[in-house]
Scaffold this active site. Structure first.
Site, PDB file in Angstrom:
ATOM      1  N   ASN A  13       0.827  -1.199   0.000  1.00  0.00           N
ATOM      2  CA  ASN A  13       0.000   0.000   0.000  1.00  0.00           C
ATOM      3  C   ASN A  13       0.875   1.268   0.000  1.00  0.00           C
ATOM      4  O   ASN A  13       0.716   2.155  -0.856  1.00  0.00           O
ATOM      5  CB  ASN A  13      -0.868  -0.082   1.270  1.00  0.00           C
ATOM      6  CG  ASN A  13      -2.044   0.849   1.276  1.00  0.00           C
ATOM      7  OD1 ASN A  13      -2.235   1.610   2.222  1.00  0.00           O
ATOM      8  ND2 ASN A  13      -2.845   0.814   0.234  1.00  0.00           N
ATOM      9  N   LYS A 121       7.951   1.282   9.119  1.00  0.00           N
ATOM     10  CA  LYS A 121       7.618   1.624  10.509  1.00  0.00           C
ATOM     11  C   LYS A 121       7.664   0.356  11.358  1.00  0.00           C
ATOM     12  O   LYS A 121       6.730  -0.446  11.331  1.00  0.00           O
ATOM     13  CB  LYS A 121       6.250   2.303  10.566  1.00  0.00           C
ATOM     14  CG  LYS A 121       6.263   3.685   9.890  1.00  0.00           C
ATOM     15  CD  LYS A 121       4.947   4.419   9.946  1.00  0.00           C
ATOM     16  CE  LYS A 121       5.080   5.812   9.333  1.00  0.00           C
ATOM     17  NZ  LYS A 121       3.827   6.544   9.245  1.00  0.00           N
ATOM     18  N   LYS A 210       4.211   4.590  17.299  1.00  0.00           N
ATOM     19  CA  LYS A 210       2.841   5.124  17.158  1.00  0.00           C
ATOM     20  C   LYS A 210       1.859   4.023  16.753  1.00  0.00           C
ATOM     21  O   LYS A 210       0.657   4.138  16.997  1.00  0.00           O
ATOM     22  CB  LYS A 210       2.806   6.320  16.204  1.00  0.00           C
ATOM     23  CG  LYS A 210       3.073   6.020  14.728  1.00  0.00           C
ATOM     24  CD  LYS A 210       1.866   5.542  13.955  1.00  0.00           C
ATOM     25  CE  LYS A 210       2.234   5.011  12.594  1.00  0.00           C
ATOM     26  NZ  LYS A 210       1.098   4.405  11.871  1.00  0.00           N
TER      27      LYS A 210
HETATM   28  N1  LIG Z   1       0.057   1.774   4.236  1.00  0.00           N
HETATM   29  C1  LIG Z   1       0.253   2.923   4.880  1.00  0.00           C
HETATM   30  O1  LIG Z   1      -0.650   3.781   4.991  1.00  0.00           O
HETATM   31  C2  LIG Z   1       1.599   3.246   5.432  1.00  0.00           C
HETATM   32  C3  LIG Z   1       2.521   2.252   5.711  1.00  0.00           C
HETATM   33  N2  LIG Z   1       3.736   2.593   6.239  1.00  0.00           N
HETATM   34  C4  LIG Z   1       4.737   1.559   6.516  1.00  0.00           C
HETATM   35  O2  LIG Z   1       5.287   1.133   5.289  1.00  0.00           O
HETATM   36  C5  LIG Z   1       5.778  -0.211   5.399  1.00  0.00           C
HETATM   37  C6  LIG Z   1       5.275  -1.024   4.226  1.00  0.00           C
HETATM   38  O3  LIG Z   1       3.869  -1.095   4.316  1.00  0.00           O
HETATM   39  P1  LIG Z   1       2.905  -1.260   3.063  1.00  0.00           P
HETATM   40  O4  LIG Z   1       3.569  -0.831   1.806  1.00  0.00           O
HETATM   41  O5  LIG Z   1       1.642  -0.563   3.438  1.00  0.00           O
HETATM   42  O6  LIG Z   1       2.731  -2.828   2.947  1.00  0.00           O
HETATM   43  P2  LIG Z   1       1.395  -3.692   3.079  1.00  0.00           P
HETATM   44  O7  LIG Z   1       0.911  -3.715   4.462  1.00  0.00           O
HETATM   45  O8  LIG Z   1       0.460  -3.263   2.022  1.00  0.00           O
HETATM   46  O9  LIG Z   1       2.013  -5.151   2.885  1.00  0.00           O
HETATM   47  C7  LIG Z   1       1.884  -5.955   1.852  1.00  0.00           C
HETATM   48  C8  LIG Z   1       3.185  -6.101   1.123  1.00  0.00           C
HETATM   49  O10 LIG Z   1       3.949  -7.167   1.691  1.00  0.00           O
HETATM   50  C9  LIG Z   1       4.399  -7.993   0.605  1.00  0.00           C
HETATM   51  N3  LIG Z   1       4.715  -9.341   1.069  1.00  0.00           N
HETATM   52  C10 LIG Z   1       3.875 -10.322   1.453  1.00  0.00           C
HETATM   53  N4  LIG Z   1       4.559 -11.420   1.802  1.00  0.00           N
HETATM   54  C11 LIG Z   1       5.876 -11.122   1.638  1.00  0.00           C
HETATM   55  C12 LIG Z   1       7.080 -11.827   1.846  1.00  0.00           C
HETATM   56  N5  LIG Z   1       7.095 -13.062   2.300  1.00  0.00           N
HETATM   57  N6  LIG Z   1       8.249 -11.181   1.586  1.00  0.00           N
HETATM   58  C13 LIG Z   1       8.259  -9.922   1.167  1.00  0.00           C
HETATM   59  N7  LIG Z   1       7.155  -9.194   0.943  1.00  0.00           N
HETATM   60  C14 LIG Z   1       5.970  -9.788   1.185  1.00  0.00           C
HETATM   61  C15 LIG Z   1       3.248  -7.956  -0.358  1.00  0.00           C
HETATM   62  O11 LIG Z   1       3.650  -8.369  -1.616  1.00  0.00           O
HETATM   63  C16 LIG Z   1       2.907  -6.474  -0.322  1.00  0.00           C
HETATM   64  O12 LIG Z   1       3.744  -5.756  -1.179  1.00  0.00           O
HETATM   65  C17 LIG Z   1       5.303  -0.710   6.763  1.00  0.00           C
HETATM   66  O13 LIG Z   1       6.350  -0.642   7.688  1.00  0.00           O
HETATM   67  C18 LIG Z   1       4.216   0.281   7.154  1.00  0.00           C
HETATM   68  O14 LIG Z   1       4.087   0.447   8.556  1.00  0.00           O
HETATM   69  C19 LIG Z   1       4.097   3.868   6.451  1.00  0.00           C
HETATM   70  C20 LIG Z   1       3.231   4.897   6.168  1.00  0.00           C
HETATM   71  C21 LIG Z   1       1.917   4.657   5.651  1.00  0.00           C
HETATM   72  O1  LIG Z   2       1.680   4.822   9.179  1.00  0.00           O
HETATM   73  C1  LIG Z   2       0.576   5.086   8.755  1.00  0.00           C
HETATM   74  C2  LIG Z   2       0.062   6.448   8.661  1.00  0.00           C
HETATM   75  O2  LIG Z   2       1.047   7.415   8.860  1.00  0.00           O
HETATM   76  C3  LIG Z   2      -0.318   3.982   8.353  1.00  0.00           C
HETATM   77  O3  LIG Z   2      -0.819   3.410   9.477  1.00  0.00           O
HETATM   78  P1  LIG Z   2      -1.424   1.942   9.406  1.00  0.00           P
HETATM   79  O4  LIG Z   2      -0.308   1.009   9.091  1.00  0.00           O
HETATM   80  O5  LIG Z   2      -2.044   1.745  10.742  1.00  0.00           O
HETATM   81  O6  LIG Z   2      -2.458   1.968   8.298  1.00  0.00           O
END
Ligand SMILES: NC(=O)C1=CN([C@@H]2O[C@H](COP(=O)(O)OP(=O)(O)OC[C@H]3O[C@@H](n4cnc5c(N)ncnc54)[C@H](O)[C@@H]3O)[C@@H](O)[C@H]2O)C=CC1
Ligand SMILES: O=C(CO)COP(=O)(O)O
Length: 355
Positions: A13, A121, A210
């Protein structure tokens, strides 16, 4: 000027939303960056088709960021080593539990001159040791890594609604081409305002901790306890985050927690929306196992607060410090030890009285 090659490692995401931003800026700053931005995708089939093929043909990550057009210069690559080959700057953006495996693949394949920014995060806990993700990447790969974190719910950023973020980047070598200005140029958009600071520890900790507070705020909404209770959780959460920084990462600045987007602003946004908040509320309403709920509600996305609550509790407990962090400890107890969330005020009081 250089022709810097940027690769994004991760395509969830937030990974996809950040790839969109970086690709927009790479295309608009051809004097600095190569236009194509490679995005490593953990390959999977979506309706029988490879996700990388869908992204490269439809320019949309239909599974993790549906409804958002990605710039055509985002190139999805399923092979991790191919995705980072010859890159000058790596942007790490995966759920933190997948990072050790990724780093073990990358180890020995990334020159020490490469620079990185982590948008992850979480923290890495090993018994009574704790490492921020940026340092974990630095240690594993032998490269410098900064951190990006802010009040940034990915769907809103991807829709280009105004938000702010904080990037901690301390140029490691004065001869580096990649400096704070180049980092800002790569991430700043009219809808995504970047402030560059040098507190890598503070920015990283804010993003990780957080998420525990957001779960607690979800509990409050699950119990329908209203705005006063939510404000109490936010206040306590910020205090524990700041105390955690002060005690275990004395190099972090208290002002990062209270003045930057990655601090107070991210606590507020994550306590109102987002996946951790959603999961916290669902846990109280259903009392079903948390990982089962995560899989069902988030459809492959991850709520990092659950593993972080577990890791931070383990770390505090081993150090004999869990009682000094009543909210973090209570969140762990409610998720993993069956503590009654309705007794939250009493639990907090009891933990504090035993100090
Ligand atoms: N989504 C949000 O609103 C925000 C997320 N974050 C942080 O960004 C980081 C990434 O989060 P997102 O991009 O939202 O990911 P996500 O929560 O959408 O996770 C899914 C991702 O993990 C991958 N995945 C699944 N199994 C896997 C494996 N075995 N090995 C490697 N990858 C695998 C999937 O292909 C997909 O790309 C996290 O630390 C999150 O806390 C930070 C700010 C905002
Ligand atoms: O880090 C985030 C917003 O800043 C996203 O939070 P969530 O992973 O709880 O959706």
């Amino acid at each position: 000027m250089p022709n810097l090659k940027v690769s994004v490692i991760g395509s969830g995401n937030w990974g996809s939303a950040i790839a969109k931003i970086v690709a927009e800026n790479a295309a608009e700053n051809s004097d600095i960056f190569e236009s194509d931005v490679r995005m490593w995708v953990f390959e999977e089939l979506v309706a029988g088709q490879k996700l990388t093929d869908i992204i490269n043909s439809q320019h949309e990550n239909v599974k993790y960021l549906p409804g958002i057009k990605l710039p055509s210069n985002v190139v999805a690559v399923p092979d991790l080593l191919a995705a980072v080959q010859d890159a000058d700057l790596l942007v790490f953006n995966v759920p933190h539990q997948f990072l050790p495996r990724i780093c073990s693949t990358l180890k020995g394949n990334v020159p020490s001159t490469v620079r990185a920014v982590s948008c992850i995060k979480g923290v890495e806990v090993n018994g009574d040791g704790i490492t921020i993700i940026a340092n974990y990447i630095s240690n594993e790969l032998g490269i410098y890594c900064g951190a990006l974190s802010g009040a940034n719910l990915a769907p809103e950023v991807a829709e280009e609604k105004y938000s702010e973020t904080t990037i901690a980047y301390k140029v490691p070598d004065p001869t580096d081409v990649i400096d704070a200005k180049i980092i800002r140029t790569l991430f700043h958009r009219s809808y995504f305002h970047v402030n560059v600071v040098d507190d890598v520890a503070g920015v990283s900790l804010c993003g990780a901790l957080k998420n525990i507070v957001a779960l607690a705020s979800g509990f409050v909404d699950g119990m329908e306890w209203g705005d006063n209770a939510k404000a109490a959780i936010i206040r306590r959460g910020l205090l524990e985050m700041t105390k955690f920084g002060r005690e275990f990462f004395p190099e972090s600045n208290a002002s990062t927690f209270t003045e930057e987007s990655c601090g107070v602003a991210d606590v507020i946004t994550s306590c109102s929306g987002g996946r951790n908040h959603k999961l916290g509320a669902a846990l109280i309403k259903t009392r079903r196992p948390i990982f089962e709920l995560e899989a069902e509600l988030l459809k492959g996305q991850k709520a990092q607060g659950v593993t972080t609550a577990q890791e931070v509790y383990e770390f505090l407990d081993r150090r004999g410090k869990s009682r000094e962090f009543p909210l973090f400890t209570a969140v762990h107890g409610i998720i993993f030890e069956g503590l009654d969330s309705y007794a939250l005020p009493r639990i907090l009081e009891e933990i504090e009285q035993k100090l």
